[in-house]
Design an enzyme around this catalytic site. Structure first.
Site, PDB file in Angstrom:
ATOM      1  N   ARG A  74     -27.999  -4.722  17.086  1.00  0.00           N
ATOM      2  CA  ARG A  74     -28.148  -4.669  18.549  1.00  0.00           C
ATOM      3  C   ARG A  74     -27.948  -6.056  19.150  1.00  0.00           C
ATOM      4  O   ARG A  74     -27.343  -6.203  20.214  1.00  0.00           O
ATOM      5  CB  ARG A  74     -29.531  -4.107  18.909  1.00  0.00           C
ATOM      6  CG  ARG A  74     -29.691  -2.626  18.602  1.00  0.00           C
ATOM      7  CD  ARG A  74     -30.973  -2.075  19.168  1.00  0.00           C
ATOM      8  NE  ARG A  74     -32.136  -2.342  18.348  1.00  0.00           N
ATOM      9  CZ  ARG A  74     -32.669  -1.489  17.468  1.00  0.00           C
ATOM     10  NH1 ARG A  74     -32.113  -0.302  17.286  1.00  0.00           N
ATOM     11  NH2 ARG A  74     -33.741  -1.796  16.766  1.00  0.00           N
TER      12      ARG A  74
ATOM     13  N   PHE B  74     -25.119   8.549  21.281  1.00  0.00           N
ATOM     14  CA  PHE B  74     -26.298   8.791  20.429  1.00  0.00           C
ATOM     15  C   PHE B  74     -27.309   7.676  20.691  1.00  0.00           C
ATOM     16  O   PHE B  74     -27.799   7.013  19.772  1.00  0.00           O
ATOM     17  CB  PHE B  74     -25.909   8.835  18.940  1.00  0.00           C
ATOM     18  CG  PHE B  74     -24.763   9.753  18.620  1.00  0.00           C
ATOM     19  CD1 PHE B  74     -24.970  11.119  18.465  1.00  0.00           C
ATOM     20  CD2 PHE B  74     -23.484   9.252  18.468  1.00  0.00           C
ATOM     21  CE1 PHE B  74     -23.902  11.968  18.154  1.00  0.00           C
ATOM     22  CE2 PHE B  74     -22.417  10.081  18.157  1.00  0.00           C
ATOM     23  CZ  PHE B  74     -22.624  11.446  18.002  1.00  0.00           C
TER      24      PHE B  74
ATOM     25  N   ASP C 149     -27.308  11.042  24.910  1.00  0.00           N
ATOM     26  CA  ASP C 149     -28.031  11.618  23.777  1.00  0.00           C
ATOM     27  C   ASP C 149     -28.270  13.095  24.049  1.00  0.00           C
ATOM     28  O   ASP C 149     -28.442  13.500  25.210  1.00  0.00           O
ATOM     29  CB  ASP C 149     -29.368  10.905  23.554  1.00  0.00           C
ATOM     30  CG  ASP C 149     -29.892  11.099  22.142  1.00  0.00           C
ATOM     31  OD1 ASP C 149     -29.712  10.178  21.307  1.00  0.00           O
ATOM     32  OD2 ASP C 149     -30.457  12.172  21.851  1.00  0.00           O
TER      33      ASP C 149
ATOM     34  N   ASP D 130     -23.511   5.310  17.434  1.00  0.00           N
ATOM     35  CA  ASP D 130     -24.657   5.168  16.526  1.00  0.00           C
ATOM     36  C   ASP D 130     -25.226   6.552  16.205  1.00  0.00           C
ATOM     37  O   ASP D 130     -26.342   6.885  16.599  1.00  0.00           O
ATOM     38  CB  ASP D 130     -25.718   4.272  17.177  1.00  0.00           C
ATOM     39  CG  ASP D 130     -26.933   4.057  16.279  1.00  0.00           C
ATOM     40  OD1 ASP D 130     -26.806   4.246  15.054  1.00  0.00           O
ATOM     41  OD2 ASP D 130     -28.013   3.706  16.806  1.00  0.00           O
TER      42      ASP D 130
ATOM     43  N   CYS E  13     -25.520   5.753   9.105  1.00  0.00           N
ATOM     44  CA  CYS E  13     -26.811   5.493   8.464  1.00  0.00           C
ATOM     45  C   CYS E  13     -27.051   6.422   7.279  1.00  0.00           C
ATOM     46  O   CYS E  13     -28.183   6.574   6.818  1.00  0.00           O
ATOM     47  CB  CYS E  13     -27.953   5.614   9.476  1.00  0.00           C
ATOM     48  SG  CYS E  13     -28.109   7.257  10.215  1.00  0.00           S
TER      49      CYS E  13
END
Length: 407
Positions: A218, A237, A259, A308, A348
């Site tokens: 970030r 996201f 989101d 993300d 991730c």
């Protein structure tokens, strides 16, 4: 049950335990030749090779395919309160040396040699996630030692909350649980990271309430936006708005965060107000996969696009489908970047390894007729250490690219 009593010996089959011998911490049920002695699931055991050579000490759970998790590889190790205090102190000392500890992950399971346990610190609150029966039984002692270690360092903790509500606990024969450990407290916790203020909901937020692993990624986006001064930024996201807020704080003209969770959008909006950015950082509740093609059709273009997404795969069996998802969002995201603009993209999922993720981005760029110039490649923050002997500890891949039209 005596927490520290070790009566049984787990004997590994000849030729098995290759991952363990390479430095890993796990022994699967099909690697075990025999279990000698009396034991209770969750209890401590000695681990030996087929020839009787000691491989270490850990805890056992025959209900799980992941039957033994190693706590120490030393033959003469004694697992007791002193041992656990040393493990906790080592974990905290490492964080002090490597990251901003105002909010950080204090214990990261196998990578801190405390398998199955996660502890996150949000300002003066701890959030605990316990995923293995053996560590669950040791958890009260570990937390007590952690609080003592922190207090000796002048760090006072006002409350501890448990978020052991992951489905994986069912595979260990445990119930899912969340609730206070000790006295109740306000579960909305304000933290400051990279100069950005957030309200973290440790009770109802995702995972432990906030994704600390992206802290310095970030910051990388914040630094990029400070230099670039982009007119328009799209953060997909967005969760609680973290990348969007970093872009806004750095001076981006207009930032849109997206989101699918209305709760996340409401939290992100609250965070924008908290930072005085509600006049130029906005949040939209929508499915990113549906929204990106619409934005492209409408001719929208952005100076910076951030992707993300959540983990699209949590098993090897679903990798092919995950690759399709990553390729699709990257292709769509790339088409929305202005010529010479920037894309920040990440995965991730541990099972989406770096090589496969890179290949997928390359394919997306080809499909979008874009050329990529790599700015930087990053992984998770150092408070989520990557233990080279434990592949599962390396999960976050993060790229920043400059995106150029084919010329």
């Amino acid at each position: 049950m005596d927490l520290f009593k070790e009566n049984a010996v787990v004997r590994i089959r000849k030729g098995a335990g290759r991952s363990l011998k390479a430095g890993g911490a796990w022994i699967y049920d099909n690697e075990i030749e025999a279990i000698q002695g009396e034991f209770e699931n969750g209890g401590l055991v000695r681990v030996e090779d087929f020839d009787g050579y000691c491989l270490g000490h850990g805890f056992i759970n025959t209900r799980s395919k992941l039957t033994v998790r190693l706590l120490s590889r030393r033959k003469d190790a004694v697992i007791d309160e002193v041992f656990l205090e040393q493990r906790v102190k080592a974990a905290w000392d490492y964080r002090k040396a490597t990251v901003d500890t105002s909010s950080c992950r204090v214990i990261f399971g196998e990578a801190d040699f405390l398998p199955g346990l996660v502890v996150d610190k949000f300002s003066d609150v701890l959030v605990v996630e316990s995923l293995a029966l053996g560590i669950d039984r040791l958890k009260p002692v570990i937390l007590d030692k952690l609080l003592q270690v922190l207090a000796k360092d002048g760090v006072n903790i006002r409350g501890v909350y448990e978020r052991s509500d992951a489905k994986v606990r069912l595979q260990e024969g445990m119930e899912r649980f969340k609730g206070f450990i000790g006295e109740p407290f306000d579960t909305k916790v304000e933290i400051v990271e990279n100069g950005v203020r957030y309200l973290v909901d440790v009770e109802d937020g995702q995972k432990t309430g906030f994704f600390l692993d992206q802290k310095y990624n970030r910051l990388a986006v914040q630094n990029l936006c400070r230099s670039l001064a982009p007119e328009r930024v799209l953060d997909c996201f967005t969760h609680t708005g973290s990348f969007a807020l970093n872009a806004g704080l750095a001076g981006a003209g207009q930032v849109t965060g997206v989101d699918a969770s209305l709760l996340a959008v409401d939290q992100a909006t609250e965070n924008a107000v908290l930072n005085g950015l509600s006049d130029r950082v906005f949040f939209l509740c929508a499915d990113v996969f549906d929204l990106l093609p619409k934005l492209e059709k409408d001719g929208e273009r952005y100076d910076v696009v951030i992707l993300d997404p959540p983990a699209f795969t949590k098993s090897r069996s679903s990798i092919k489908q995950a690759v399709k998802g990553y390729r699709e969002i990257n292709l769509r995201g790339l088409k929305l970047v202005k010529d010479g603009g920037y894309l920040a993209t990440c995965s991730c999922s541990h099972f989406m390894d770096p090589e496969l993720f890179t290949k997928t981005i390359r394919e997306a760029a080809s499909g979008a007729h874009k050329r990529l110039r790599q700015v930087e490649y990053r992984t998770q923050a150092a408070d989520h250490p990557i233990l080279w002997a434990a592949e599962e500890s390396y999960y976050l891949k993060f790229y920043i690219f400059q995106v150029c039209d084919e010329k």
